[in-house]
Scaffold this active site. Structure first.
Site, PDB file in Angstrom:
ATOM      1  CG  LEU A   1      -2.172   0.923   1.034  1.00 46.01           C
ATOM      2  CD1 LEU A   1      -3.174   0.336   0.056  1.00 46.01           C
ATOM      3  CD2 LEU A   1      -2.851   1.213   2.365  1.00 46.01           C
ATOM      4  N   GLY A   2       1.698   1.357  -1.037  1.00 42.61           N
ATOM      5  CA  GLY A   2       2.453   2.591  -1.274  1.00 42.61           C
ATOM      6  C   GLY A   2       1.560   3.530  -2.084  1.00 42.61           C
ATOM      7  NE  ARG A   3       5.227   8.688  -3.945  1.00 47.62           N
ATOM      8  CZ  ARG A   3       6.463   8.244  -3.707  1.00 47.62           C
ATOM      9  NH1 ARG A   3       6.803   7.006  -3.995  1.00 47.62           N
ATOM     10  NH2 ARG A   3       7.367   9.046  -3.186  1.00 47.62           N
ATOM     11  CB  ILE A   4       1.101   2.384  -7.357  1.00 47.29           C
ATOM     12  CG1 ILE A   4       1.962   3.382  -8.139  1.00 47.29           C
ATOM     13  CG2 ILE A   4       0.265   1.524  -8.314  1.00 47.29           C
ATOM     14  CD1 ILE A   4       3.077   2.769  -8.988  1.00 47.29           C
TER      15      ILE A   4
ATOM     16  NE  ARG B   1      10.688  -2.627 -12.377  1.00 43.04           N
ATOM     17  CZ  ARG B   1      10.049  -1.515 -12.742  1.00 43.04           C
ATOM     18  NH1 ARG B   1       8.778  -1.548 -13.070  1.00 43.04           N
ATOM     19  NH2 ARG B   1      10.702  -0.360 -12.797  1.00 43.04           N
TER      20      ARG B   1
ATOM     21  CB  ILE C   1       0.383  -2.623 -12.219  1.00 38.17           C
ATOM     22  CG1 ILE C   1      -0.210  -2.560 -10.805  1.00 38.17           C
ATOM     23  CG2 ILE C   1      -0.685  -2.882 -13.264  1.00 38.17           C
ATOM     24  CD1 ILE C   1      -1.206  -1.427 -10.603  1.00 38.17           C
TER      25      ILE C   1
ATOM     26  CG  HIS D   1       6.791  -2.327 -18.270  1.00 32.95           C
ATOM     27  ND1 HIS D   1       7.920  -2.825 -17.694  1.00 32.95           N
ATOM     28  CD2 HIS D   1       6.406  -1.297 -17.476  1.00 32.95           C
ATOM     29  CE1 HIS D   1       8.220  -2.127 -16.609  1.00 32.95           C
ATOM     30  NE2 HIS D   1       7.303  -1.189 -16.463  1.00 32.95           N
TER      31      HIS D   1
ATOM     32  CD  GLU E   1       9.176  -5.893 -18.556  1.00 33.88           C
ATOM     33  OE1 GLU E   1       8.297  -6.495 -17.923  1.00 33.88           O
ATOM     34  OE2 GLU E   1       9.293  -4.648 -18.581  1.00 33.88           O
TER      35      GLU E   1
ATOM     36  CG  ASP F   1       1.918  -3.159 -17.594  1.00 35.08           C
ATOM     37  OD1 ASP F   1       1.727  -3.242 -18.817  1.00 35.08           O
ATOM     38  OD2 ASP F   1       2.413  -2.143 -17.056  1.00 35.08           O
TER      39      ASP F   1
ATOM     40  CB  SER G   1       1.804  -2.288   3.985  1.00 36.58           C
ATOM     41  OG  SER G   1       1.747  -1.682   2.725  1.00 36.58           O
TER      42      SER G   1
HETATM   43  C1  8YV Z   1       8.786   2.360 -17.037  1.00 37.15           C
HETATM   44  C2  8YV Z   1       8.196   1.718 -14.812  1.00 37.15           C
HETATM   45  O1  8YV Z   1       9.808   3.079 -16.514  1.00 37.15           O
HETATM   46  O2  8YV Z   1       7.889   3.587 -13.427  1.00 37.15           O
HETATM   47  C3  8YV Z   1       8.375   2.470 -13.557  1.00 37.15           C
HETATM   48  O3  8YV Z   1       9.011   1.936 -12.650  1.00 37.15           O
HETATM   49  O4  8YV Z   1       8.465   0.575 -14.861  1.00 37.15           O
HETATM   50  C4  8YV Z   1       7.675   2.366 -16.027  1.00 37.15           C
HETATM   51  O5  8YV Z   1       7.098   3.586 -15.851  1.00 37.15           O
HETATM   52  C5  8YV Z   1       8.332   2.883 -18.339  1.00 37.15           C
HETATM   53  O6  8YV Z   1       8.034   1.792 -19.090  1.00 37.15           O
HETATM   54  C6  8YV Z   1       9.352   3.721 -19.057  1.00 37.15           C
HETATM   55  O7  8YV Z   1      10.487   3.030 -19.362  1.00 37.15           O
END
Ligand code: 8YV
Length: 319
Positions: free
Chosen positions: A157-160, A238, A236, A285, A267, A262, A179
């Protein structure tokens, strides 16, 4: 910016849109590493004078690259995630690191929620149903799964994660989060300290935590199976936050209902097992990929470099 800053040499790890490239080229001497056919030769030629790196979240800068640049002072990341930058190597030499938080938060949350809706309601298949003539030939599209009122788990539960949970409230969902500690801004959302407990709760498990060595495969085989055959995992953050082999096994064997992703190990190349599955939504992504956010990210990358080389405080320092 002082007139002399054009002489500052920056190693550019990946491409940027033209609206960023132009101002960067105006302000600095940019060395386009990503265009070099022989990377080692290119690096050997430019390395002695490079004082900054401009990179992207998913590309980062590893120890070998950092060590090859004796005058490196600052790494400016186009992205909020800096897991691909070797922070230990930076700390050893006092190299500053910046990222692009805040400006992308709400677009990333929007895409996560959109992925949940698109996958749950089978919208990709439904679109093919219309375009391919199946609607007229075969009749109604098969029924899909409801979203509103279900149970959501937000891992990180960070910003995103916060913005995801806020949006899910609009779908009357029963929201829990995991968290490192309970958060003051979480209102009625239930705090769970264990990802497994969160996975057992969740019909929809959102993975929104910043990746690090500590979070690698935090979404383990056990966590994936706890989300279960009716559940969905939305990532969304890593790829490394999820055990991808376990995810593929569970998707193939129906021990996880579906996934909306995503991000992927290795990738932009994907494990081909993903392409054979119809219970997964695949995105390139792209969660921060709007004009508005990418322009703000590019500006922040430049502004951090400018601040550093003019002796001002960094706008969004990581280190
Ligand atoms: C990528 C991201 O940086 O914010 C991040 O950590 O993974 C993305 O915003 C974006 O694909 C640009 O390279």
């Amino acid at each position: 910016m002082p007139a002399s800053s054009r002489a500052v040499e920056i190693l550019q790890i990946g491409p940027y849109p033209e609206w960023d490239q132009g101002p960067l080229d105006q302000a600095f001497t940019m060395h386009r590493y990503f265009e070099a056919e022989d990377k080692a030769e290119f690096l050997a030629a430019v390395a002695p004078d490079v004082r900054g790196i401009a990179t992207r979240g998913e590309l980062g800068a590893d120890r070998a690259l950092i060590e090859a640049l004796p005058k490196l002072e600052v790494i400016s990341v186009y992205g909020v995630g800096y897991d691909a930058v070797d922070l230990a190597a930076c700390r050893e030499r006092g190299i500053r690191v910046t990222n692009t938080p805040d400006v992308l938060t709400r677009d990333v949350a929007d895409l996560g929620v959109a992925m949940m809706l698109v996958q749950s309601r089978g919208m990709i298949g439904a679109e093919k149903w219309v375009r391919g003539g199946s609607w007229a030939a075969k009749g109604l599209y098969p029924l899909k799964n409801r979203v509103f009122g279900k149970k959501a788990g937000v891992l990180g539960l960070g910003r995103i994660g916060y913005e995801v949970a806020k949006r899910l409230e609009g779908f009357d969902m029963d929201i829990a989060y995991c968290s490192t500690a309970a958060k003051d801004n979480a209102g009625d959302w239930k705090f769970m300290s264990d990802p497994l407990e969160l996975a057992r709760h969740a019909d929809f498990l959102f993975v929104t935590l910043a990746a690090s060595a500590q979070t690698r495969h935090i979404v383990s085989r056990e966590v994936i199976e706890a989300v279960g055959p009716e559940g969905m995992i939305i990532n969304i953050s890593r790829a490394a936050n999820i055990d991808e082999d376990a995810l593929l096994d569970a998707l193939e064997q129906g021990r996880l209902g579906s996934a909306a992703l995503d991000v992927f190990e290795g990738e932009p190349k994907l494990n081909p097992r993903f392409l054979a599955l119809d219970n997964v939504l695949l995105q390139p992504h792209h969660a921060s990929g709007t004009f508005e956010t990418r322009k703000a990210m590019g500006k922040l990358v430049r502004d951090n470099l400018t601040a550093h080389f003019s002796g001002a405080d960094l706008l969004t320092p990581v280190l």
